[in-house]
Write an enzyme that holds these catalytic residues in place. Sequence first.
Site, PDB file in Angstrom:
ATOM      1  N   LYS A  76       0.793  -1.305   0.195  1.00 47.24           N
ATOM      2  CA  LYS A  76       0.169   0.176  -0.035  1.00 47.24           C
ATOM      3  C   LYS A  76       0.960   1.243   0.003  1.00 47.24           C
ATOM      4  O   LYS A  76       0.434   2.260  -0.631  1.00 47.24           O
ATOM      5  CB  LYS A  76      -1.006  -0.027   1.215  1.00 47.24           C
ATOM      6  CG  LYS A  76      -2.220  -1.213   1.166  1.00 47.24           C
ATOM      7  CD  LYS A  76      -3.074  -0.879   2.226  1.00 47.24           C
ATOM      8  CE  LYS A  76      -4.145  -1.906   1.926  1.00 47.24           C
ATOM      9  NZ  LYS A  76      -5.208  -1.864   2.929  1.00 47.24           N
ATOM     10  N   ASP A 113      -9.957   2.354   2.557  1.00 47.78           N
ATOM     11  CA  ASP A 113     -10.181   1.661   3.885  1.00 47.78           C
ATOM     12  C   ASP A 113     -11.164   2.312   4.820  1.00 47.78           C
ATOM     13  O   ASP A 113     -11.703   1.757   5.512  1.00 47.78           O
ATOM     14  CB  ASP A 113      -8.791   1.203   4.365  1.00 47.78           C
ATOM     15  CG  ASP A 113      -7.988   0.095   3.513  1.00 47.78           C
ATOM     16  OD1 ASP A 113      -8.903  -0.651   2.878  1.00 47.78           O
ATOM     17  OD2 ASP A 113      -6.914  -0.124   3.490  1.00 47.78           O
TER      18      ASP A 113
HETATM   19  P1  NDP Z   1       1.076  -4.024   6.819  1.00 47.41           P
HETATM   20  O1  NDP Z   1       2.075  -4.938   6.551  1.00 47.41           O
HETATM   21  O2  NDP Z   1       1.304  -2.451   6.544  1.00 47.41           O
HETATM   22  O3  NDP Z   1       1.307  -3.883   8.625  1.00 47.41           O
HETATM   23  C1  NDP Z   1       1.435  -5.066   9.407  1.00 47.41           C
HETATM   24  C2  NDP Z   1       1.249  -4.624  10.718  1.00 47.41           C
HETATM   25  O4  NDP Z   1       1.219  -6.061  11.264  1.00 47.41           O
HETATM   26  C3  NDP Z   1       2.313  -3.800  11.588  1.00 47.41           C
HETATM   27  O5  NDP Z   1       1.730  -2.846  12.333  1.00 47.41           O
HETATM   28  C4  NDP Z   1       3.334  -4.736  12.033  1.00 47.41           C
HETATM   29  O6  NDP Z   1       4.187  -4.532  13.065  1.00 47.41           O
HETATM   30  C5  NDP Z   1       2.232  -5.801  12.539  1.00 47.41           C
HETATM   31  N1  NDP Z   1       3.124  -7.149  12.476  1.00 47.41           N
HETATM   32  C6  NDP Z   1       3.272  -8.080  11.641  1.00 47.41           C
HETATM   33  N2  NDP Z   1       4.046  -9.120  12.131  1.00 47.41           N
HETATM   34  C7  NDP Z   1       3.893  -8.883  13.515  1.00 47.41           C
HETATM   35  C8  NDP Z   1       4.046  -9.738  14.616  1.00 47.41           C
HETATM   36  N3  NDP Z   1       4.808 -10.917  14.576  1.00 47.41           N
HETATM   37  N4  NDP Z   1       4.160  -9.507  15.911  1.00 47.41           N
HETATM   38  C9  NDP Z   1       3.297  -7.936  16.096  1.00 47.41           C
HETATM   39  N5  NDP Z   1       2.821  -7.277  15.179  1.00 47.41           N
HETATM   40  C10 NDP Z   1       3.322  -7.655  13.759  1.00 47.41           C
HETATM   41  O7  NDP Z   1      -0.302  -4.429   7.112  1.00 47.41           O
HETATM   42  P2  NDP Z   1      -1.813  -3.826   6.619  1.00 47.41           P
HETATM   43  O8  NDP Z   1      -1.763  -2.581   7.646  1.00 47.41           O
HETATM   44  O9  NDP Z   1      -2.033  -3.500   5.188  1.00 47.41           O
HETATM   45  O10 NDP Z   1      -2.737  -4.731   6.973  1.00 47.41           O
HETATM   46  C11 NDP Z   1      -3.069  -5.254   8.482  1.00 47.41           C
HETATM   47  C12 NDP Z   1      -4.180  -6.190   8.416  1.00 47.41           C
HETATM   48  O11 NDP Z   1      -5.308  -5.484   8.092  1.00 47.41           O
HETATM   49  C13 NDP Z   1      -4.311  -7.375   7.754  1.00 47.41           C
HETATM   50  O12 NDP Z   1      -4.769  -8.633   8.289  1.00 47.41           O
HETATM   51  C14 NDP Z   1      -5.029  -7.102   6.413  1.00 47.41           C
HETATM   52  O13 NDP Z   1      -5.668  -8.249   5.753  1.00 47.41           O
HETATM   53  C15 NDP Z   1      -6.252  -6.525   7.098  1.00 47.41           C
HETATM   54  N6  NDP Z   1      -6.803  -5.461   6.449  1.00 47.41           N
HETATM   55  C16 NDP Z   1      -8.168  -5.735   6.197  1.00 47.41           C
HETATM   56  C17 NDP Z   1      -9.176  -4.698   5.160  1.00 47.41           C
HETATM   57  C18 NDP Z   1     -10.511  -5.274   5.150  1.00 47.41           C
HETATM   58  O14 NDP Z   1     -11.071  -4.431   4.196  1.00 47.41           O
HETATM   59  N7  NDP Z   1     -11.023  -6.009   6.026  1.00 47.41           N
HETATM   60  C19 NDP Z   1      -8.427  -3.665   4.723  1.00 47.41           C
HETATM   61  C20 NDP Z   1      -7.139  -3.388   5.199  1.00 47.41           C
HETATM   62  C21 NDP Z   1      -6.222  -4.364   5.812  1.00 47.41           C
HETATM   63  P3  NDP Z   1       5.356  -3.719  12.806  1.00 47.41           P
HETATM   64  O15 NDP Z   1       5.422  -2.399  12.514  1.00 47.41           O
HETATM   65  O16 NDP Z   1       6.279  -3.889  14.305  1.00 47.41           O
HETATM   66  O17 NDP Z   1       6.180  -4.594  11.729  1.00 47.41           O
END
Ligand code: NDP
Length: 284
Positions: A76, A113
């Site tokens: 994104k 979103d």
């Molecule tokens: P990003 O990849 O941009 O961000 C991932 C997030 O998850 C970060 O905050 C990251 O933390 C955290 N994270 C990843 N691995 C771990 C871990 N092992 N422990 C703790 N935190 C972790 O993803 P998005 O923000 O785009 O998406 C997030 C979720 O939202 C997904 O499940 C996606 O499917 C869902 N979503 C659903 C939508 C809907 O329409 N229902 C629309 C958009 C998203 P860190 O910064 O520390 O790496």
Amino acid sequence: MNAADSPRLSPPDRYGVVGHPIAHSKSPFIHAQFAAATGQHMVYERYDIAPEDFVLRLREFFDQGGCGLNVTLPHKEAAARFADRLTPRARLAGAVNTLRRCSDGAIEGDNTDGAGLLADLQRLQVQLTGASVVILGAGGATRGILAPLLQQHPASVYIANRSAQRALQLVQDFAAEAPVHCRLRGGGFEQIPAGPADLVLHATSLGLEGKVPAVPSNLFGSATLAYDLGYGITDTPFTLAARAQGAGRVAQGLGMLIEQAAEAFWIWRGIRPDTTSIRHELQA
Ligand code: NDP
């Protein structure tokens, strides 16, 4: 109109969703239903594209006449850099989930979103004004939902993230969007203020691995709605964990997915599809 003039003889307009991984995406089904219900001549496909190939493959898609793409994780923020111009809400988010080829050939980036989440919270009759909100995660999804949420005048929003620094950066980036009486703060999971919160939004990607973030046990109470942006047909690991920890209500992000798709469809086709029947269909 004779057969030669029929728009059905021209190739369908091409759309799709790009992510990595993408096999799980329900967007092709949703957009196919929207297109059928509204009589649009279009196709919508999945594109699994690794980050290192993102720019090249997107250039190819649009150079070959593609009309629009949805963008999901992890692309994104890269999509925001790829776009020739951004809508105000995408610029604010710094993250794009919808790309559209405009009539002048420019690629415009938008973010649906926040609109999708708000529409689903409205369906669930959530009162955001004056609410205490905790967001778990500080990635692209949080960037997309933060400004629309703040515009609803919650009493407080706390952004918790594995890397606390990323949450603090969001607080800084969105400080100007917070209404005067709203406390916008951020940090690690262990620093989440004592609960229960009115609304807990789970926006990490941990659910894709079947895991949940470790949060303080008093975060959830009988009046808490625990909402997982991740989605499944019924419960997700987060909704199960939140209910077990005392959340009075849980919901998962299928409704948001459908609503953000409807907003994207409107941007591309200028028609707002009905979302109720497709939600029932997907849940069935
Ligand atoms: P990003 O990849 O941009 O961000 C991932 C997030 O998850 C970060 O905050 C990251 O933390 C955290 N994270 C990843 N691995 C771990 C871990 N092992 N422990 C703790 N935190 C972790 O993803 P998005 O923000 O785009 O998406 C997030 C979720 O939202 C997904 O499940 C996606 O499917 C869902 N979503 C659903 C939508 C809907 O329409 N229902 C629309 C958009 C998203 P860190 O910064 O520390 O790496």
